[in-house]
Design a protein around this motif. Structure first.
Motif, PDB file in Angstrom:
ATOM      1  N   ILE A 106     -19.582  22.710 -32.510  1.00 34.59           N
ATOM      2  CA  ILE A 106     -19.590  21.545 -32.430  1.00 34.59           C
ATOM      3  C   ILE A 106     -19.886  20.811 -33.173  1.00 34.59           C
ATOM      4  O   ILE A 106     -19.350  20.095 -34.132  1.00 34.59           O
ATOM      5  N   ARG A 166     -17.632  26.896 -29.040  1.00 38.55           N
ATOM      6  CA  ARG A 166     -18.644  26.087 -28.622  1.00 38.55           C
ATOM      7  C   ARG A 166     -19.674  25.735 -29.576  1.00 38.55           C
ATOM      8  O   ARG A 166     -20.754  25.285 -29.835  1.00 38.55           O
ATOM      9  N   GLU A 181     -19.709  14.661 -30.637  1.00 38.84           N
ATOM     10  CA  GLU A 181     -20.442  15.610 -29.876  1.00 38.84           C
ATOM     11  C   GLU A 181     -19.834  16.683 -28.114  1.00 38.84           C
ATOM     12  O   GLU A 181     -19.893  17.705 -27.388  1.00 38.84           O
ATOM     13  N   ARG A 182     -20.417  14.957 -27.710  1.00 39.71           N
ATOM     14  CA  ARG A 182     -19.993  14.999 -26.120  1.00 39.71           C
ATOM     15  C   ARG A 182     -19.208  15.690 -25.168  1.00 39.71           C
ATOM     16  O   ARG A 182     -18.558  16.338 -24.529  1.00 39.71           O
ATOM     17  N   ASN A 201     -17.873  19.101 -26.376  1.00 43.02           N
ATOM     18  CA  ASN A 201     -18.488  19.858 -25.465  1.00 43.02           C
ATOM     19  C   ASN A 201     -17.774  19.696 -23.469  1.00 43.02           C
ATOM     20  O   ASN A 201     -18.241  20.549 -22.751  1.00 43.02           O
TER      21      ASN A 201
END
Length: 70
Positions: A62, A59, A41-42, A45
């Motif tokens: 995600i 976005r 996820e990071r 992002n």
């Protein structure tokens, strides 16, 4: 990055499908899996909106893409 191929075992810490493992081994596996999901996820992002668009994501999608594969 094969995020959609990740299989989450959310809530399956004490599932019957993990019979050969000890509770400690299942807990370690569960923690490692959560760390990997957060990392994915990071990474997503940190991508630009254009890069996300190139792979067919927005976005807001995600979390579902990482956690559920879509």
């Amino acid at each position: 990055m094969a995020y959609s191929s990740m299989h989450s075992t959310s809530g399956e810490l004490f599932d019957a499908g993990t019979k050969g493992s000890t509770v400690f081994q299942r807990a370690v596996h569960w923690v490692r899996e959560r760390m990997e999901l957060r990392r994915a996820e990071r990474e997503l992002n940190h991508m630009s909106d254009a890069e996300l668009s190139d792979i067919g994501l927005t976005r807001g999608e995600i979390r579902n893409a990482v956690r559920r594969g879509y």
